[in-house]
Design a protein around this motif. Structure first.
Motif, PDB file in Angstrom:
ATOM      1  N   GLU A 392      72.996  58.191  36.673  1.00  0.00           N
ATOM      2  CA  GLU A 392      73.451  57.926  35.309  1.00  0.00           C
ATOM      3  C   GLU A 392      73.258  56.463  34.942  1.00  0.00           C
ATOM      4  O   GLU A 392      72.891  56.139  33.804  1.00  0.00           O
ATOM      5  CB  GLU A 392      74.923  58.329  35.172  1.00  0.00           C
ATOM      6  CG  GLU A 392      75.157  59.830  35.253  1.00  0.00           C
ATOM      7  CD  GLU A 392      76.590  60.184  34.922  1.00  0.00           C
ATOM      8  OE1 GLU A 392      77.338  59.259  34.534  1.00  0.00           O
ATOM      9  OE2 GLU A 392      76.952  61.365  35.040  1.00  0.00           O
ATOM     10  N   GLY A 395      69.589  55.946  34.364  1.00  0.00           N
ATOM     11  CA  GLY A 395      69.249  56.629  33.113  1.00  0.00           C
ATOM     12  C   GLY A 395      69.685  55.824  31.909  1.00  0.00           C
ATOM     13  O   GLY A 395      68.953  55.743  30.909  1.00  0.00           O
ATOM     14  N   HIS A 396      70.856  55.207  32.003  1.00  0.00           N
ATOM     15  CA  HIS A 396      71.344  54.368  30.902  1.00  0.00           C
ATOM     16  C   HIS A 396      70.458  53.127  30.753  1.00  0.00           C
ATOM     17  O   HIS A 396      70.132  52.720  29.622  1.00  0.00           O
ATOM     18  CB  HIS A 396      72.789  53.957  31.155  1.00  0.00           C
ATOM     19  CG  HIS A 396      73.349  53.053  30.090  1.00  0.00           C
ATOM     20  ND1 HIS A 396      73.744  53.512  28.848  1.00  0.00           N
ATOM     21  CD2 HIS A 396      73.560  51.693  30.086  1.00  0.00           C
ATOM     22  CE1 HIS A 396      74.172  52.496  28.120  1.00  0.00           C
ATOM     23  NE2 HIS A 396      74.077  51.384  28.855  1.00  0.00           N
ATOM     24  N   ALA A 399      67.199  54.179  29.151  1.00  0.00           N
ATOM     25  CA  ALA A 399      67.382  54.594  27.758  1.00  0.00           C
ATOM     26  C   ALA A 399      67.687  53.434  26.836  1.00  0.00           C
ATOM     27  O   ALA A 399      67.496  53.545  25.607  1.00  0.00           O
ATOM     28  CB  ALA A 399      68.511  55.622  27.680  1.00  0.00           C
ATOM     29  N   SER A 400      68.127  52.298  27.387  1.00  0.00           N
ATOM     30  CA  SER A 400      68.527  51.179  26.539  1.00  0.00           C
ATOM     31  C   SER A 400      67.366  50.580  25.761  1.00  0.00           C
ATOM     32  O   SER A 400      67.580  49.907  24.756  1.00  0.00           O
ATOM     33  CB  SER A 400      69.179  50.089  27.404  1.00  0.00           C
ATOM     34  OG  SER A 400      68.237  49.571  28.340  1.00  0.00           O
ATOM     35  N   ASP A 406      68.500  58.609  22.316  1.00  0.00           N
ATOM     36  CA  ASP A 406      69.151  58.764  23.612  1.00  0.00           C
ATOM     37  C   ASP A 406      68.304  59.705  24.466  1.00  0.00           C
ATOM     38  O   ASP A 406      68.300  60.926  24.252  1.00  0.00           O
ATOM     39  CB  ASP A 406      70.563  59.320  23.434  1.00  0.00           C
ATOM     40  CG  ASP A 406      71.347  59.308  24.751  1.00  0.00           C
ATOM     41  OD1 ASP A 406      70.792  58.805  25.748  1.00  0.00           O
ATOM     42  OD2 ASP A 406      72.481  59.805  24.764  1.00  0.00           O
ATOM     43  N   ARG A 408      68.714  59.940  27.746  1.00  0.00           N
ATOM     44  CA  ARG A 408      69.401  60.229  29.004  1.00  0.00           C
ATOM     45  C   ARG A 408      69.460  61.714  29.330  1.00  0.00           C
ATOM     46  O   ARG A 408      69.252  62.094  30.496  1.00  0.00           O
ATOM     47  CB  ARG A 408      70.818  59.629  28.972  1.00  0.00           C
ATOM     48  CG  ARG A 408      70.825  58.092  29.107  1.00  0.00           C
ATOM     49  CD  ARG A 408      72.214  57.537  28.993  1.00  0.00           C
ATOM     50  NE  ARG A 408      72.776  57.789  27.664  1.00  0.00           N
ATOM     51  CZ  ARG A 408      73.996  57.448  27.293  1.00  0.00           C
ATOM     52  NH1 ARG A 408      74.809  56.850  28.162  1.00  0.00           N
ATOM     53  NH2 ARG A 408      74.424  57.689  26.074  1.00  0.00           N
ATOM     54  N   THR A 412      68.141  62.020  33.201  1.00  0.00           N
ATOM     55  CA  THR A 412      69.191  61.871  34.206  1.00  0.00           C
ATOM     56  C   THR A 412      69.216  63.086  35.133  1.00  0.00           C
ATOM     57  O   THR A 412      69.165  64.237  34.696  1.00  0.00           O
ATOM     58  CB  THR A 412      70.560  61.700  33.535  1.00  0.00           C
ATOM     59  OG1 THR A 412      70.516  60.563  32.653  1.00  0.00           O
ATOM     60  CG2 THR A 412      71.655  61.489  34.573  1.00  0.00           C
TER      61      THR A 412
END
Length: 833
Positions: A392, A395-396, A399-400, A406, A408, A412
């Motif tokens: 996670e 993934g964050h 994705a940023s 989004d 994720r 993820t």
């Protein structure tokens, strides 16, 4: 060391040093080296090939490779005097040697084959070690060769059983085997090929290839090297040695049982069998992928092939990113990528429901990648990056970088492998491979498979990129050399076509042109420099410029070709060219033509639609030197069509040129709605026969003529008072033609030009001519040969303003020399009624 031969045994290391160890002692065995040319014939047959296949060199050279090499189902003619080699049904890995020999594969391939070789008494070749077996297990490698030479394919082969020595208890545990190639191999281009080992074997480093070349030079002949760690892209069978070991163990067990001795303890083969199956599946996958990519040199199509080849067998999602320069079709990218490098998402293939990825990560988007991401690590290191599961947190972080999106839920929990797409040690792009959470994670073998896949895909993409770049350069160069002819000239309409001889060679020596001449005449030119490529195109550019310059001097056609021939002699004797030069006079309704070795033009008569080849003196090609040229005059009528082309349109290999000329006459006579349609009709009729390899230049002119009522001409004595009369007759004529709106500017410019003519003439009267066509043309002729130039007149200067006025008011203007002196002309745009 003699670099001109290939030895069957290692050379001596020098006095007192003894001989080099036998290949088996050093972990190497000799190779058979065979080179196949572009016609499929054998051009090089090493002594190792003689020993392995039982065919002497003088009997092999010039033979079809498919007859002598281990191809599935290939049986040589048993009556041709060559040894009989029977090949078992193909049981190797990959696409088979036959595909490589046929030129169907553009990438390295490998495999195995078993063949029956005759006894020495049948071949007449002296006995040597390794003979006497009925069946030989052969490993082979095939490497496509590129470049200007005639060599197309390098084939290496080795005896698989030599990997295991019967007199040792345990043979070597072979996991990878790699052919090494000697600099001294004696076929053309061998030294260059040896230096390019990293390109032939993309997964091999420069240092590793240098080491192999060095030891090959030390031994003195091509070798097969095997080890447990080398990573090479083409390996015919990683399980060969293990299977040889298992067979040897079975033989030892049988001998022990026959002698009444206890059976030797042997390790369990089950693990080895499973590993062999996994390796075999990996190689089958890589060869399958290799067969699916690189089917064309179109960059967009190649990108799609690379992405589709791995989904769903290897991965569930494949996203392909390329550097900006690659997508733009520019040159090779410079420098190491950094956080500012823009990466274009050029393809996305997945097994998810349709549309799930499209809105979040659309194809065509460009973005940089931050330094902390696995993508940045991959593109800067040039090595695959494996993430067993995307957490996670990761993934964050990924994705940023996506603004207001989004991603994720899409990434993820999935297993990720990022592989670089490299060529010549430069990262062109990378692929992001993702597997669903319920699928087995990527492992180290997958990472090696991905690296191998990326190495092959990188080369294919780079080939497509280079082709796209070279095609763009060629098109730009060709477009810059070919003129952009206006569709309408004085008294005629013109249409042209240019077709390159091949897709790979868009630059040639064919050209066409038209030049505006005094008296509302037009020069029409078609030429052809013999040969192809940049040199021919450069010569064409020089000749076309020379023709334009000499046409502006209003030289007669025969004299122009004479001067062009002299120029070609001064430029050099390397090239010859043909040229057809015609001057169309729409007022006199006449063509004045001269020919320098070119095919004759076709004239289509407007009254009855009849077409004919004009009977012109052929003349010698430009560049021959010392030959005369003759010109002829041909009467034409309004609406007649003149067709001029190069021989690439009508000449076909194996066919009499008269057939093409007859087709040209027939197709030119077909009625057409427009000039472009007429060109297309001719191209379709002659370009669909197949086999055309030459460039084509086509020029079609509809000779509309100019009616006598649209021409007005006056002659004025050399009297300054005649300038006022010139203004008056121009004003009166324009009113008669209902062009009163042009009277003011026309009078002013005529006044300036006639004044200059009267002032500088040497005795002959001044001629003024008005021609009404698509524009209003005004010409003033005198007997002064010095052309006027545009000057910057100051406030106190008494001269220099006349041509400035003309330059400001005219749509177009110019000066040219005539036989009697010079002509100054200008044009005005006709008003819209």
């Amino acid at each position: 060391m003699d670099r001109g031969t290939e030895r069957d045994t290692p050379p001596s290391r020098g006095a007192g040093s003894g001989t080099a160890p036998e290949p088996a002692d050093t972990g190497r065995i000799p190779l058979a080296v065979v080179v196949v040319d572009r016609a499929g014939l054998i051009s090089h047959w090493s002594s190792g090939a003689r020993r392995l296949f039982g065919v002497a060199k003088d009997e092999a050279i010039g033979r079809h490779a498919i007859d002598l090499l281990p191809v599935s189902g290939a049986l040589p003619d048993i009556d041709d005097g060559l040894p009989y080699a029977e090949y078992a049904p193909y049981d190797g890995l990959g696409p088979g040697l036959g595909n490589s020999l046929d030129g169907g594969l553009g990438y390295p391939a490998a495999g195995r084959a078993r063949l029956t070789v005759p006894e020495r008494s049948e071949t007449g070749i002296p006995p040597a070690e390794g003979w006497g077996r009925d069946r030989v297990d052969v490993l082979w490698w095939a490497y496509p060769l590129v470049g200007p030479g005639s060599e197309r394919l390098l084939v290496l082969a080795a005896d698989a059983e030599a990997l295991h020595r019967p007199d040792t208890e345990d043979g070597p545990l072979v996991e990878r085997i790699a052919p090494g190639f000697a600099l001294h191999t004696d076929f053309p281009g061998a030294e260059d090929l040896a230096r390019r080992l990293p390109e032939i074997l993309p997964s091999m480093s420069v240092g590793e290839s240098a080491r192999i070349v060095a030891q090959v030079l030390e031994l003195g002949y091509p070798v097969l090297e095997f080890s447990q760690s080398d990573r090479v892209p083409v390996t015919p069978d990683w399980g060969v040695a293990r299977r040889v070991e298992r067979r040897a163990r079975r033989e030892r067990a049988a001998r022990a049982a026959a002698a009444g001795r206890p059976l030797p303890e042997e390790p369990d083969d089950e693990g080895e069998d499973l590993e062999y199956v996994a390796v075999r599946e990996r190689l089958e996958f890589l060869n399958e992928v290799s067969g699916k990519i690189g089917t064309s040199l179109d960059l967009a199509r190649t990108i799609g092939e690379v992405s589709r080849a791995v989904v769903p067998r290897f991965t569930d999602v494949a996203g392909t990113y390329l550097r900006e320069q690659v997508v733009a079709g520019e040159g090779f990218p410079d420098g190491v990528p950094d956080t500012r490098t823009m990466w274009h998402r050029v393809a996305l293939e997945h097994t998810d429901e349709p549309g799930r990825w499209d809105d979040v990560v659309p194809v065509g988007e460009a973005m940089p990648f931050p330094a902390h991401t696995p993508f940045f690590q991959c593109m800067t290191s040039g090595e695959p990056v494996l993430v067993p599961r995307i957490s996670e947190q990761m993934g964050h972080a990924i994705a940023s970088q996506f603004d207001k999106r989004d991603i994720r839920p899409l990434i993820t929990g999935r297993s990720m492998l990022v592989v670089p797409l490299k060529a010549r040690q430069v990262v062109l792009g990378f692929m992001i491979l993702l597997r669903h959470p319920e699928r087995t994670e990527f492992n180290d073998m997958d990472r090696a498979t991905g690296a191998e896949l990326a190495a092959r895909a990188g080369l294919v993409l780079d080939n497509a990129r280079m082709y796209t770049y070279q095609e763009s350069v060629a098109e730009t160069l060709q477009d810059s050399m070919l003129p952009h002819i206006p569709p309408r000239m004085a008294g005629c309409d013109i249409a042209t076509r240019y077709l390159p001889g091949t897709l790979l060679g868009r630059i040639g020596g064919d050209w066409f042109d038209s030049v505006k001449l005094p008296g509302a005449r037009t020069a029409l030119v078609v030429g052809d420099v013999m040969g192809h490529g940049l040199n021919s195109a450069a010569m064409m550019g020089q000749l076309r410029t020379a023709v334009q310059t000499m046409a502006a001097l209003d030289l007669p056609p025969a004299q122009l070709l004479r001067n062009l021939d002299d120029l070609a002699q001064r430029l050099g004797e390397t090239y010859l060219a043909t040229c057809l030069y015609a001057v169309y006079d729409p007022i006199a309704s006449e063509l004045h033509l001269a020919n320098a070795g070119h095919i004759p033009p076709v004239l289509v008569r407007a009254d009855d639609g009849r077409s004919e080849l004009l009977d012109l003196p052929t003349g010698a090609p430009i560049g021959v030197g010392g030959v005369p040229f003759e010109a002829v005059r041909v009467r034409v009528a309004p609406g007649d069509r003149l067709v001029m082309c190069t021989d690439g349109l009508v000449e076909m290999r194996g066919e009499d040129i008269g057939v093409g000329l007859a087709t040209l006459c027939e197709s030119a006579a077909h009625p057409a709605a427009s000039m472009d349609d007429a060109c297309d009709t001719i191209i379709r009729a002659l370009n669909t026969r197949g086999g055309r390899k030459d460039d084509v230049a086509l020029l079609l002119a509809r000779l509309n003529g100019i009616e006598p009522d649209d021409v007005a001409e006056w002659i004025f004595p050399l009297d300054p008072a005649q300038v006022g009369r010139a203004r008056a007759v121009v004003r009166e004529q324009l009113h008669d033609w209902r062009l009163a709106k042009l009277a003011g500017p026309a009078e002013l410019m005529v006044s300036e030009v006639v004044t200059n003519a009267v002032r500088h003439s040497h005795g002959r009267p001044v001629t003024l001519r008005l021609v009404r066509g698509d524009a209003l043309l005004c010409e003033v002729d005198d007997d002064d040969h010095e052309l006027p130039t545009l000057l910057s007149a100051g406030p106190d200067d008494e001269s220099g303003r006349g041509l400035r006025v003309v330059s400001t008011l005219a749509r177009e203007w110019g000066t040219s020399r005539t036989a009697a002196g010079k002509s100054v002309w200008f044009e005005l745009t006709l008003p819209k009624h």
